[in-house]
Design a protein around this motif. Structure first.
Motif, PDB file in Angstrom:
ATOM      1  N   LYS A  45       0.742  -1.237  -0.080  1.00  0.00           N
ATOM      2  CA  LYS A  45       0.062  -0.176  -0.074  1.00  0.00           C
ATOM      3  C   LYS A  45       0.911   1.399  -0.038  1.00  0.00           C
ATOM      4  O   LYS A  45       0.614   2.316  -0.729  1.00  0.00           O
ATOM      5  CB  LYS A  45      -0.753   0.019   1.169  1.00  0.00           C
ATOM      6  CG  LYS A  45      -2.455   0.675   1.063  1.00  0.00           C
ATOM      7  CD  LYS A  45      -3.018   0.787   2.393  1.00  0.00           C
ATOM      8  CE  LYS A  45      -3.817  -0.514   2.830  1.00  0.00           C
ATOM      9  NZ  LYS A  45      -4.201  -0.344   4.145  1.00  0.00           N
ATOM     10  N   PRO A  73       1.357   4.240  -4.501  1.00  0.00           N
ATOM     11  CA  PRO A  73       1.452   5.311  -5.194  1.00  0.00           C
ATOM     12  C   PRO A  73       2.673   6.144  -5.642  1.00  0.00           C
ATOM     13  O   PRO A  73       2.318   6.375  -6.784  1.00  0.00           O
ATOM     14  CB  PRO A  73       1.313   6.375  -3.862  1.00  0.00           C
ATOM     15  CG  PRO A  73       0.713   5.566  -2.800  1.00  0.00           C
ATOM     16  CD  PRO A  73       1.331   4.057  -2.990  1.00  0.00           C
ATOM     17  N   ARG A 124      -4.618  -6.856  -5.439  1.00  0.00           N
ATOM     18  CA  ARG A 124      -4.661  -5.548  -5.923  1.00  0.00           C
ATOM     19  C   ARG A 124      -5.098  -5.501  -7.424  1.00  0.00           C
ATOM     20  O   ARG A 124      -5.165  -4.336  -7.878  1.00  0.00           O
ATOM     21  CB  ARG A 124      -3.543  -4.969  -5.784  1.00  0.00           C
ATOM     22  CG  ARG A 124      -2.893  -4.665  -4.400  1.00  0.00           C
ATOM     23  CD  ARG A 124      -1.544  -3.888  -4.340  1.00  0.00           C
ATOM     24  NE  ARG A 124      -1.754  -2.623  -4.257  1.00  0.00           N
ATOM     25  CZ  ARG A 124      -2.233  -1.587  -3.448  1.00  0.00           C
ATOM     26  NH1 ARG A 124      -2.309  -2.096  -2.056  1.00  0.00           N
ATOM     27  NH2 ARG A 124      -2.475  -0.382  -3.652  1.00  0.00           N
ATOM     28  N   GLU A 137      -2.840  -0.679 -11.482  1.00  0.00           N
ATOM     29  CA  GLU A 137      -2.684   0.105 -10.459  1.00  0.00           C
ATOM     30  C   GLU A 137      -3.131   1.453 -10.620  1.00  0.00           C
ATOM     31  O   GLU A 137      -2.907   2.252 -11.675  1.00  0.00           O
ATOM     32  CB  GLU A 137      -1.327   0.140  -9.876  1.00  0.00           C
ATOM     33  CG  GLU A 137      -1.029   0.874  -8.633  1.00  0.00           C
ATOM     34  CD  GLU A 137      -1.586   0.019  -7.501  1.00  0.00           C
ATOM     35  OE1 GLU A 137      -2.300   0.202  -6.618  1.00  0.00           O
ATOM     36  OE2 GLU A 137      -0.923  -1.328  -7.451  1.00  0.00           O
ATOM     37  N   GLU A 138      -4.340   2.095  -9.961  1.00  0.00           N
ATOM     38  CA  GLU A 138      -4.703   3.508 -10.125  1.00  0.00           C
ATOM     39  C   GLU A 138      -3.810   4.688  -9.541  1.00  0.00           C
ATOM     40  O   GLU A 138      -3.319   4.300  -8.555  1.00  0.00           O
ATOM     41  CB  GLU A 138      -6.009   3.709  -9.256  1.00  0.00           C
ATOM     42  CG  GLU A 138      -7.178   2.678  -9.580  1.00  0.00           C
ATOM     43  CD  GLU A 138      -8.389   3.220 -10.089  1.00  0.00           C
ATOM     44  OE1 GLU A 138      -8.557   4.451 -10.067  1.00  0.00           O
ATOM     45  OE2 GLU A 138      -9.000   2.635 -11.075  1.00  0.00           O
ATOM     46  N   PRO A 173      -2.918   7.491  -7.829  1.00  0.00           N
ATOM     47  CA  PRO A 173      -3.475   8.330  -6.626  1.00  0.00           C
ATOM     48  C   PRO A 173      -3.493   9.838  -7.143  1.00  0.00           C
ATOM     49  O   PRO A 173      -2.788  10.386  -7.725  1.00  0.00           O
ATOM     50  CB  PRO A 173      -2.957   8.006  -5.472  1.00  0.00           C
ATOM     51  CG  PRO A 173      -1.596   7.705  -5.884  1.00  0.00           C
ATOM     52  CD  PRO A 173      -1.613   7.276  -7.155  1.00  0.00           C
ATOM     53  N   ALA A 174      -4.374  10.783  -6.336  1.00  0.00           N
ATOM     54  CA  ALA A 174      -4.199  12.037  -6.365  1.00  0.00           C
ATOM     55  C   ALA A 174      -3.195  12.724  -5.972  1.00  0.00           C
ATOM     56  O   ALA A 174      -2.671  13.974  -6.145  1.00  0.00           O
ATOM     57  CB  ALA A 174      -5.523  12.821  -6.144  1.00  0.00           C
ATOM     58  N   MET A 175      -2.571  12.154  -4.849  1.00  0.00           N
ATOM     59  CA  MET A 175      -1.484  12.746  -4.090  1.00  0.00           C
ATOM     60  C   MET A 175      -0.282  13.025  -5.156  1.00  0.00           C
ATOM     61  O   MET A 175       0.190  12.337  -6.092  1.00  0.00           O
ATOM     62  CB  MET A 175      -1.012  11.816  -2.964  1.00  0.00           C
ATOM     63  CG  MET A 175      -0.197  10.550  -3.167  1.00  0.00           C
ATOM     64  SD  MET A 175       0.305   9.769  -1.952  1.00  0.00           S
ATOM     65  CE  MET A 175      -1.144   8.890  -0.979  1.00  0.00           C
ATOM     66  N   ALA A 180       3.801  10.901  -2.031  1.00  0.00           N
ATOM     67  CA  ALA A 180       3.813   9.405  -2.144  1.00  0.00           C
ATOM     68  C   ALA A 180       5.275   8.896  -1.601  1.00  0.00           C
ATOM     69  O   ALA A 180       5.098   7.885  -0.955  1.00  0.00           O
ATOM     70  CB  ALA A 180       3.691   9.124  -3.697  1.00  0.00           C
TER      71      ALA A 180
END
Ligand code: NA
Ligand code: NA
Lengths: 316, 169, 432
Positions: C80, C84, C129, C202-203, C205-207, C212
């Protein structure tokens, strides 16, 4: 018709034993004008372990092989400990015991239903301490961790107060490189073949050779019995020539010196041999180990040891 | 892990087979735990105390063998083994069933040859009361465990043949 | 004659869908019975010997290490934390498989152990995942091959002992080709995920990348574990095999302190480990018996001796030897193939002018290629076993094919640029 046998040789092709076996095969083929062919499979290519020799030799494939009795510690402890490291120190001593050794071995292998065609001499090979740092005495050895090859060596060095242990051959290089152990009891003549000089730059001779028990040339009994008389005779003659060619103890000093020179050139420092008092301590400890191990292995082992001591003109 | 066990035709026998297989696998798990503990202990003994165990290498080997053999019956009872199912997957149900029975007989035959030869070795070991070279551990019980485990492998193979084949993968 | 019997029996039993280990083993027994004086006993003895081999204890220990990380939740946390960052890269966390294999390649001497360790952690986590099963298995089977290339290496050690080649040089010679293989593997992952994004969904992420990267600090329990394993090895506390045990001990500690490891979960991990290990053991058992039947007859040596008498030019001879390794590699597990062939291959090829150190690396790569080739491919078995049969052997082999090609390409590159292997040892230890 042509007889074709497979010879199992577990040693690397570069070892002197392997050269002797190749010569033996060629010699036999020539002597029989090509009627007795021996294919040598070397380097352990047949995937048969020395420790299991009493098991696979009764099957028929391979028909012939050689075996070093000390490897039989599990299946025939009474044959595996005819000598221990420290039993004899010179060729002259060893030659006194040799006829008794050969007789005991022939009887022992026959009892396991394996034929003995003859013997191949094991040279007098010095057992040397190869260490990461200089180790010049038993006192210095007591401060480090030692790798040995057999259980009786563990017992002998333990009796001397040394932390001795068996590290598998495959892990020896890494173990010395990283310092899991500091020293290994090894032969100068074979040290370079396992790259020992790269990880242990200090060498000290212990004063004793590895036990010079001869190699047994084993044959499968049924396959041997099925040979025509003239082929049996040719095999016996070729084996006798193999023994003669491999038993020249006069060459050992020169071979050892040569091996040391090569190691020196590769960066190994040779320290003086262990002092006489240290050697005496090893001999004493070894004799005690010999007795203990023979006792553990049973009546046959005790009797064998006594036959050898008698041949050596010693008592304990 | 997927447990695509066979459909129960005689539930009590099936339950007994699975129970026995799981019990042996639990023993195998204990062997792995002991193996890990032994390796760690021997490192500590040598490094911290300068007193290496002399039996660790041989005992570790025997524990490894036990971990392998004792868990094998479960691989048959719970259909965990690797198979090449390219051909059976393309067959009609009756043909698939026939081929499955043949395959189980291959396993049973293999297990039988193995157990007979393992018995020969165990017998040789017992007759001479053989022990490991360094630690002098008695070898016979370990060899007998190998014989017993492979005997169950062969038996379970036959039992499994009497049940429907696993679904096409 | 033997080859015909072998092909026939193997074909029928394997195709029938019989348990693969039994198909291989029964074929081996038949050959021993009919062609080696009824020596079926040799097969059982060989299995007993291998299953008693101390160096193989690393296999279940590494599987256990991975299982402990999974049940304690640490593996999930670590992935996890890494997701990112890797989501920004085509192939995502598949790249971490290669990285983990590279790191543990420096700990373990065997490719099976490395595949087992990386697989038992990564397979459950990555499939959870949403990663493509085949892509995960392929990358792990391929990555596992780094176990033999990156030192320490069991195959290079044995090569050194059989041929009296410097182990120090061999170990150094494996480093650059090992890293090159890792890069080729990552390049494939990058390319194939670009072509088919479903492999690594894998998406992103907005960060921000910065955040990350900071988030990645949460993988430190894993780093602690790696440090423990590498540390015990390089500080001379443990041998490579023992380092696996040290890893288990560290995993238990780290899992209990920073994860949610309980005694019950430890038991769960142990049961999962023995199931996987037993599946591998069954097929390994068959492979050992088959290899024993062929090696005791000396067939590979016979074949190679015939070839060596052909008197063809060096490059053609090398190609032919590689071809023979490809063929033998279908049927044999790695190290046994090496021991069977080296007594002929080494004098043959060094006699034609090939460098012994370079050859050691090439032979090691060919052994790794064999471990990816069905029907007998140990890395494939390990991963199919870890997946609990949720991927078939055939699919695993297909997924490993690109890695197979990458290794073959590496051999070709090494023929063109021998310095890839010999450069580093010459630099560190001086030219010979
Ligand atoms: Na490695
Ligand atoms: Na293969």
């Amino acid at each position: 018709q042509t007889i074709e046998w497979k010879f199992n040789n577990n040693y690397a092709p570069t070892r002197p034993e392997s050269a002797h076996v190749r010569n033996f095969a060629k010699d036999l083929e020539t002597a029989t004008s090509g009627r007795f062919k021996i294919t040598v499979l070397e380097g352990g290519a047949m995937n048969l372990r020395d420790a299991d020799a009493l098991r696979w030799m009764t099957i028929g494939t391979p028909e012939i092989a050689f075996n070093w009795p000390p490897f039989l510690g599990r299946d025939a402890p009474e044959l595996a400990n005819l000598y221990v490291y420290g039993s004899v120190s010179t060729a002259a001593e060893h030659l006194k015991a040799l006829p008794a050794l050969e007789q005991i071995l022939a009887e022992g292998y026959n009892k396991a239903k394996i034929g003995v065609a003859g013997f191949m001499g094991l040279p007098i090979i010095d057992a040397t301490l190869f260490c990461r740092q200089p180790v010049r005495s038993l006192d210095e050895l007591k401060r480090v961790k030692l790798r040995v090859g057999t259980r009786e060596q563990v017992e002998t060095f333990k009796a001397l107060g040394v932390a001795a242990q068996i590290v598998p051959q495959n892990e020896l290089y890494s173990a010395l490189q990283t310092g899991v152990v500091d020293c290994a009891l090894y032969a100068a003549r074979f040290a370079q073949s396992v790259s020992l000089h790269e990880v242990a730059k200090h060498a000290t001779y212990t004063g004793f050779p590895f036990p010079p028990v001869p190699y047994v040339i084993m044959v499968n009994q049924a396959k041997h019995a099925a040979l025509p008389a003239d082929m049996k005779a040719a095999l016996a003659a070729a084996t006798a020539r193999l023994k003669e060619a491999s038993s020249d103890f006069g060459k050992d000093a020169a071979a050892e010196k040569d091996a040391r020179e090569k190691l020196r050139a590769a960066g190994v420092t040779w320290h003086p041999d262990l002092a006489a008092a240290d050697q005496e301590a090893i001999r004493k400890a070894a004799l005690a180990t010999w007795k203990t191990i023979a006792g553990e292995a049973g009546a046959a082992a005790v009797a064998n040891r006594e036959r050898i001591l008698k041949a050596l003109g010693r008592s304990d | 892990m997927a447990q695509a066990g066979p459909a129960p035709e005689r539930p009590r026998l099936d339950a007994a087979v699975l129970l026995l297989a799981r019990a042996l696998a639990a023993l195998a798990a204990a062997a792995v735990a002991a193996l890990a503990a032994l390796v760690v202990a021997s490192v500590v003994m040598r490094y911290a105390l300068g007193a290496p165990f002399r039996f660790s290498e041989e005992l570790a080997g025997l524990l490894l063998a036990m971990a392998a053999f004792l868990a094998m019956p479960l691989t048959v009872a719970a259909d965990l083994n690797i198979r090449v199912t390219l051909l059976p997957d393309r067959l009609s149900p009756p043909a698939r069933r026939a081929l499955f029975v043949f395959g189980q007989l291959v396993l049973a035959a293999f297990g039988t040859v193995f157990l007979l030869e393992a018995w020969t070795l165990a017998d040789f070991t017992m007759a001479r009361n053989l022990k490991t070279e360094q630690a002098r551990l008695v070898l016979a019980p370990w060899m007998i465990a190998m014989v017993a485990a492979t005997a169950l492998l062969a038996l379970f193979a036959v039992w499994r043949a009497l049940r429907p084949p696993p679904p096409p993968g | 004659m033997v080859w015909t019997v072998l092909a026939g029996l193997l074909g029928v039993t394997v195709a029938s869908g019989a348990v693969l280990g039994a198909a291989l083993g029964l074929t081996g027994f038949a050959i021993l019975h009919f062609f080696a004086d009824g020596g079926t006993q040799l097969g059982v003895q060989a299995v007993w010997n291998v299953f008693n081999d101390f160096t193989l204890t690393a296999i279940p220990l590494f599987i256990l290490l991975g299982d402990i990380l999974v049940v304690s939740g640490l593996a999930g946390d670590v992935y996890k934390a890494m997701a990112p960052v890797f989501a920004r890269m085509r192939g995502g966390l598949l790249h971490t498989n290669i990285a983990v294999c590279t790191v543990f390649g420096a700990v373990s001497g065997s490719s099976i152990s490395v595949a087992a360790l990386a697989g038992s952690v990564a397979y459950p986590e990555l499939t959870k995942r949403g990663y493509d099963r085949a892509a995960v298995v392929g990358s792990l089977a391929g990555g596992g091959t780094l176990g033999l290339l990156i030192p320490p290496s069991l195959s290079l050690l044995i090569y050194g002992a059989i041929t009296e080649t410097s182990v120090g040089r061999l170990f150094l010679a494996g480093v650059v080709p090992g890293l090159a293989a890792a890069m080729l593997f990552m390049a494939w992952i990058w390319w194939s995920a670009g072509r088919n994004p479903a492999l690594a969904p894998e998406e992103a992420p907005a960060m921000r990348l910065g955040r990350a990267l900071v988030g990645m600090l949460r993988i430190w329990p894993l780093l602690l574990l790696i440090a423990a394993v590498l540390g015990t090895l390089f500080a001379g506390i443990a041998t490579p095999t023992e380092a696996a045990g040290a890893g288990v001990a560290a995993a238990v500690l780290v899992g209990a302190v920073f994860g949610s490891l309980t005694l019950a979960k430890l038991g769960e991990a142990l049961m999962s480990t023995v199931k996987t290990f037993a599946v591998i053991a069954v097929v390994f058992m068959g492979a050992i018996i088959l290899a024993q039947s062929i090696s005791v007859l000396g067939l590979p040596q016979q074949l190679l001796r015939t070839v060596s008498d052909l008197g063809i030019p060096p490059l053609a001879m090398l190609a032919l030897v590689v071809l023979i390794y490809l063929g033998l590699g279908c049927l044999f597990d790695g190290l046994s193939m090496m021991i069977m062939t080296l007594p002929v291959v080494f004098p043959l090829l060094t006699g034609l002018g090939y460098d012994p150190v370079w050859l050691g690396v090439v032979v090691t790569i060919m052994i790794e290629v064999g471990m990816l080739t069905p029907p007998v491919g140990m890395n494939l078995f390990v991963l199919v076993g870890i997946s609990g049969n949720s991927i078939s052997l055939g699919d695993a082999a297909r997924a490993a094919l690109p890695y197979w090609f990458a290794l073959m390409a590496l051999v070709a590159i090494m023929v063109a640029v021998p310095g890839l292997a010999t450069g580093l040892p010459d630099l560190v230890m001086g030219k010979r």
